[in-house]
Design an enzyme around this catalytic site. Structure first.
Site, PDB file in Angstrom:
ATOM      1  CE1 TYR A 138      -3.166  -2.822  -0.048  1.00  0.00           C
ATOM      2  CE2 TYR A 138      -3.943  -2.155   2.099  1.00  0.00           C
ATOM      3  CZ  TYR A 138      -4.043  -2.963   0.991  1.00  0.00           C
ATOM      4  OH  TYR A 138      -5.034  -3.916   0.935  1.00  0.00           O
ATOM      5  CE  LYS A 193       3.207 -17.380  -0.532  1.00  0.00           C
ATOM      6  NZ  LYS A 193       2.841 -18.825  -0.475  1.00  0.00           N
ATOM      7  CG  ASP A 225      -0.372 -19.879   1.009  1.00  0.00           C
ATOM      8  OD1 ASP A 225       0.392 -19.587   1.953  1.00  0.00           O
ATOM      9  OD2 ASP A 225      -0.032 -20.649   0.086  1.00  0.00           O
ATOM     10  CG  ASP A 249      -6.851  -4.437   4.122  1.00  0.00           C
ATOM     11  OD1 ASP A 249      -7.815  -4.489   4.908  1.00  0.00           O
ATOM     12  OD2 ASP A 249      -6.868  -3.767   3.077  1.00  0.00           O
ATOM     13  CG  ASP A 253     -11.735  -7.275   6.259  1.00  0.00           C
ATOM     14  OD1 ASP A 253     -11.402  -6.590   7.235  1.00  0.00           O
ATOM     15  OD2 ASP A 253     -12.180  -6.790   5.201  1.00  0.00           O
TER      16      ASP A 253
END
Length: 362
Positions: A138, A193, A225, A249, A253
């Site tokens: 971001y 990752k 993942d 982010d 959620d």
């Protein structure tokens, strides 16, 4: 007795409703003399009227006051020329200009809320996701390249300073907590990752360096993942999870979904001197003005604000008031009589606010 000045930006959609509810609860908990709320403009609707999403006077107030309480921002169709949403830019500007480097998202299953995960009970899901808030993918916000409409690129950015400070924040947070529900172990899980990308290997390596200063906190690792599966299969294993901006982010959620949804998800964006507090949900313009929104996420974000202010200013009374608000919210939910619509009930925004205030007053 110290008084605290709070800049409030109600914003768009349901933002004004939930922000006013949080102010009412905070005032009931702390008294009108402890907290002074100062409303300021900002958001997508303000941009549509004036061409400014974050006016200069609003930013100056946010920079000078003790904390920022935000409702929500964003409206359909109000976008910049590049297609990005105007509303998001309000807290993004504050995030980057005030250097709010740690986004804190508690994931806690409250009594009275049914988790979508079968058989998981209150007390078994209780962890915090710490998202690095100013770097990562971001950081390319507004700086990506769109070449002739044929090629578009954004750059993932990590710095030693940025990773180290969010890692240290996460380990310090784990020290203040009681450990994971499963085994009581204080633990920081590094979500990355590192098996694929050098940036994430760099992120993990710096977290490893920081971990050496915290012998009492276990370090753990999970690929981004794989953790989406682990958060569903063994949520009681987690205590604190630290992640790069985009991964944080996404998984925050997911975590919110396991404990009732975004309507109950609090959020704090913290820096060395400044803090911004808002519910993790959006502005939900489809139900704005209908008294249908749940204010719980914003109210719980207000409790996070009190706890942060209490830590910043060595004010134990504020930390106690934060505990009281969280306990009042849980008591109202557990009673099952005033349940918001997103949790399967029919209570209005004002119903929920009044019930929590009554619980605090009692």
């Amino acid at each position: 007795m110290q008084t605290y000045d709070i800049a409030t930006i109600e914003g768009d959609g349901i933002g004004p409703e939930v922000c006013r509810s949080a102010v009412a609860v905070l005032t009931e908990a702390c008294g009108s003399r402890r907290l002074r709320f100062h409303p300021f403009d900002g958001g997508a609707a303000h941009y549509a009227r004036t061409g400014e999403v974050l006016p200069d006077d609003t930013y100056a107030a946010c920079k000078s006051m003790h904390a920022i309480l935000h409702g929500a921002a964003g409206l359909p169709g109000v976008t910049y020329a590049d297609g990005t949403e105007v509303g998001n830019d309000l807290h993004l500007q504050l995030r980057f200009r005030l250097d709010l480097f740690a986004n804190v998202r508690p994931i806690r299953l409250y009594d009275g809320v049914q988790s979508p995960l079968r058989d998981w009970k209150p007390g078994q899901i209780d962890y915090v996701i710490v998202r690095e808030n100013t770097e990562g993918l971001y950081a390319s916000r507004g700086g990506g390249v769109n070449l002739r409409g044929e090629v578009a690129t954004d750059t993932l950015v990590m710095t030693r300073k940025g990773v180290e400070r969010v890692a240290r924040f996460s380990f310090d947070l784990a020290r203040r907590r009681q450990g994971a529900p499963r085994d009581g172990q204080r633990r920081v899980t590094v979500c990355d990752k590192a098996n694929i990308l050098r940036t994430y290997a760099f992120f993990r390596a710096i977290c490893d360096e920081v971990a050496r200063d915290y012998d009492d906190v276990q370090i753990d690792y999970a690929y981004a993942d794989a953790i989406t599966v682990h958060m569903l299969k063994k949520p009681d294993f987690y205590d604190v999870i630290v992640a790069e901006n985009m991964f944080g982010d996404i998984i925050s959620d997911l975590g919110a979904g396991t404990v009732g949804g975004l309507g109950i998800a609090a959020s704090a964006e913290l820096g060395e001197r400044h803090g911004l507090f808002q519910g993790a949900h959006g502005s939900a313009p489809d139900i704005a003005g209908q008294n249908a929104a749940s204010p719980i996420a914003t109210i719980l974000s207000g409790a996070l604000m009190l706890r942060w202010l209490g830590e910043q200013h060595q004010d134990d009374a504020l930390k106690s008031d934060a505990d009281r608000i969280e306990q009042a919210v849980e008591a109202v939910l557990a009673a099952g009589e005033t349940v918001p619509r997103d949790l399967g009930g029919r209570a209005t925004c004002t119903d929920i606010t009044a019930a929590i205030c009554r619980q605090l007053a009692g």
